[in-house]
Write a protein that holds these residues in place. Structure first.
Motif, mmCIF file in Angstrom:
data_model
loop_
_atom_site.group_PDB
_atom_site.id
_atom_site.type_symbol
_atom_site.label_atom_id
_atom_site.label_comp_id
_atom_site.label_asym_id
_atom_site.label_seq_id
_atom_site.Cartn_x
_atom_site.Cartn_y
_atom_site.Cartn_z
ATOM 1 N N ILE A 99 0.797 -1.228 0.000
ATOM 2 C CA ILE A 99 0.000 0.000 0.000
ATOM 3 C C ILE A 99 0.827 1.273 0.000
ATOM 4 C CG2 ILE A 99 -2.016 -1.067 1.044
ATOM 5 C CD1 ILE A 99 -1.206 0.201 3.680
ATOM 6 N N ARG A 100 2.117 1.159 0.274
ATOM 7 C CA ARG A 100 3.056 2.278 0.185
ATOM 8 C C ARG A 100 2.684 3.453 1.097
ATOM 9 N NH1 ARG A 100 6.652 1.763 -3.840
ATOM 10 N NH2 ARG A 100 6.852 3.977 -4.199
ATOM 11 N N ASP A 101 2.134 3.154 2.251
ATOM 12 C CA ASP A 101 1.825 4.168 3.247
ATOM 13 C C ASP A 101 2.220 3.598 4.608
ATOM 14 O OD1 ASP A 101 0.828 6.090 4.957
ATOM 15 O OD2 ASP A 101 -1.258 5.886 4.309
ATOM 16 N N GLU A 102 3.267 4.149 5.174
ATOM 17 C CA GLU A 102 3.849 3.575 6.384
ATOM 18 C C GLU A 102 2.887 3.586 7.570
ATOM 19 O OE1 GLU A 102 7.847 4.067 9.107
ATOM 20 O OE2 GLU A 102 7.880 4.695 7.018
ATOM 21 N N GLU A 103 2.209 4.693 7.796
ATOM 22 C CA GLU A 103 1.306 4.793 8.949
ATOM 23 C C GLU A 103 0.119 3.837 8.818
ATOM 24 O OE1 GLU A 103 1.998 6.385 11.778
ATOM 25 O OE2 GLU A 103 3.905 6.797 10.782
ATOM 26 N N THR A 104 -0.453 3.757 7.630
ATOM 27 C CA THR A 104 -1.560 2.829 7.412
ATOM 28 C C THR A 104 -1.081 1.391 7.556
ATOM 29 O OG1 THR A 104 -2.579 4.422 5.911
ATOM 30 C CG2 THR A 104 -3.383 2.156 5.807
ATOM 31 N N ALA A 105 0.123 1.102 7.065
ATOM 32 C CA ALA A 105 0.686 -0.243 7.201
ATOM 33 C C ALA A 105 0.840 -0.612 8.670
ATOM 34 C CB ALA A 105 2.026 -0.329 6.476
ATOM 35 N N LYS A 106 1.308 0.326 9.481
ATOM 36 C CA LYS A 106 1.435 0.063 10.920
ATOM 37 C C LYS A 106 0.071 -0.252 11.529
ATOM 38 C CE LYS A 106 5.505 2.946 11.771
ATOM 39 N NZ LYS A 106 6.010 4.182 12.393
ATOM 40 N N ASP A 107 -0.942 0.513 11.136
ATOM 41 C CA ASP A 107 -2.292 0.281 11.654
ATOM 42 C C ASP A 107 -2.814 -1.105 11.256
ATOM 43 O OD1 ASP A 107 -2.295 2.799 12.775
ATOM 44 O OD2 ASP A 107 -3.480 3.722 11.161
ATOM 45 N N ILE A 108 -2.570 -1.486 10.017
ATOM 46 C CA ILE A 108 -3.050 -2.776 9.533
ATOM 47 C C ILE A 108 -2.349 -3.920 10.264
ATOM 48 C CG2 ILE A 108 -3.043 -4.309 7.516
ATOM 49 C CD1 ILE A 108 -3.626 -1.779 5.819
ATOM 50 N N VAL A 109 -1.043 -3.794 10.468
ATOM 51 C CA VAL A 109 -0.294 -4.828 11.190
ATOM 52 C C VAL A 109 -0.797 -4.932 12.630
ATOM 53 C CG1 VAL A 109 1.989 -5.469 12.058
ATOM 54 C CG2 VAL A 109 1.739 -4.679 9.716
ATOM 55 N N GLN A 110 -1.011 -3.792 13.250
ATOM 56 C CA GLN A 110 -1.533 -3.787 14.619
ATOM 57 C C GLN A 110 -2.903 -4.451 14.673
ATOM 58 O OE1 GLN A 110 0.094 -2.716 17.389
ATOM 59 N NE2 GLN A 110 -1.604 -3.547 18.555
ATOM 60 N N ASP A 111 -3.728 -4.162 13.684
ATOM 61 C CA ASP A 111 -5.049 -4.775 13.591
ATOM 62 C C ASP A 111 -4.951 -6.295 13.456
ATOM 63 O OD1 ASP A 111 -7.492 -3.535 13.839
ATOM 64 O OD2 ASP A 111 -7.981 -3.741 11.707
ATOM 65 N N ALA A 112 -4.008 -6.761 12.641
ATOM 66 C CA ALA A 112 -3.827 -8.200 12.444
ATOM 67 C C ALA A 112 -3.397 -8.881 13.745
ATOM 68 C CB ALA A 112 -2.800 -8.455 11.345
ATOM 69 N N PHE A 113 -2.481 -8.244 14.473
ATOM 70 C CA PHE A 113 -2.056 -8.822 15.749
ATOM 71 C C PHE A 113 -3.193 -8.800 16.771
ATOM 72 C CE2 PHE A 113 2.366 -8.381 14.281
ATOM 73 C CZ PHE A 113 2.850 -9.608 14.690
ATOM 74 N N THR A 114 -4.010 -7.763 16.731
ATOM 75 C CA THR A 114 -5.169 -7.687 17.630
ATOM 76 C C THR A 114 -6.136 -8.828 17.335
ATOM 77 O OG1 THR A 114 -4.949 -5.289 17.783
ATOM 78 C CG2 THR A 114 -7.080 -6.230 18.391
ATOM 79 N N LYS A 115 -6.397 -9.062 16.042
ATOM 80 C CA LYS A 115 -7.298 -10.159 15.661
ATOM 81 C C LYS A 115 -6.737 -11.502 16.115
ATOM 82 C CE LYS A 115 -9.276 -7.806 11.704
ATOM 83 N NZ LYS A 115 -9.327 -7.689 10.239
ATOM 84 N N MET A 116 -5.427 -11.664 15.967
ATOM 85 C CA MET A 116 -4.821 -12.925 16.385
ATOM 86 C C MET A 116 -4.927 -13.084 17.900
ATOM 87 S SD MET A 116 -1.221 -14.680 15.341
ATOM 88 C CE MET A 116 -0.111 -13.865 16.455
ATOM 89 N N TRP A 117 -4.745 -12.005 18.649
ATOM 90 C CA TRP A 117 -4.844 -12.077 20.099
ATOM 91 C C TRP A 117 -6.259 -12.453 20.530
ATOM 92 C CZ3 TRP A 117 -2.102 -12.840 24.192
ATOM 93 C CH2 TRP A 117 -2.641 -12.563 25.455
#
Length: 161
Positions: A25-43
């Motif tokens: 997606i070439r957007d660092e802040e959005t990428a961080k949010d998406i990764v955080q979201d993925a870890f939240t879902k896994m938790w």
């Protein structure tokens, strides 16, 4: 999955998931949010996640979150960058990485994702199929088509240099 398994998963896979999403997606802040979201879902689903399949679960969750973000973003406004990316300009480039990044941006989202997972992250065809929910043969077809499109976009090496 135990808390220890989860923490180990964060340590081992956070950078790889971030690279994959950021490259897509070439957007660092959005990428961080998406990764955080993925870890939240896994938790939240840690009781149902097998520790041996945590990597696949994490990349799958991140991929689907990214697709949802892209769909929502495209609905909210017209993407002028998309029009610019698909315009065939004869820019002269000196940086091969810049050329490859621009070529990747011309690919459809599924092709871009499978290429990034295979060539940048080193996943097997079956692992990619699990992440993007395609059969192994479909993954191979998408990778083949993406490589053809990249080859066509980049052209011969003489044109690049």
């Amino acid at each position: 999955m135990t808390t220890k398994d989860y923490n180990q998963c964060v340590d081992e896979y956070a950078d790889g998931v971030f690279r994959f999403i950021r490259k897509s997606i070439r957007d660092e802040e959005t990428a961080k949010d998406i990764v955080q979201d993925a870890f939240t879902k896994m938790w939240e689903k840690r009781d149902n996640v097998d520790g041996k399949k945590a990597k696949s679960y994490l990349f799958t969750a991140a991929y689907h979150t990214m697709i949802d973000y892209i769909r929502k973003d495209r609905k909210s406004d017209v993407d002028d960058d998309f029009l610019d990316r698909n315009r065939t300009d004869t820019n002269s480039f000196s940086d091969l990485k810049e050329i490859l990044n621009e070529a990747l941006e011309t690919l459809p989202e599924v092709q871009k994702s499978v290429i990034l997972l295979r060539d940048y992250e080193g996943y097997s065809y079956s692992e990619i199929g699990d992440i993007v929910e395609l059969s192994e043969s479909q993954v191979k077809v998408y990778i083949y088509r993406a490589r053809l499109a990249l080859k066509k976009y980049i052209g011969s090496i003489e044109m690049v240099l």
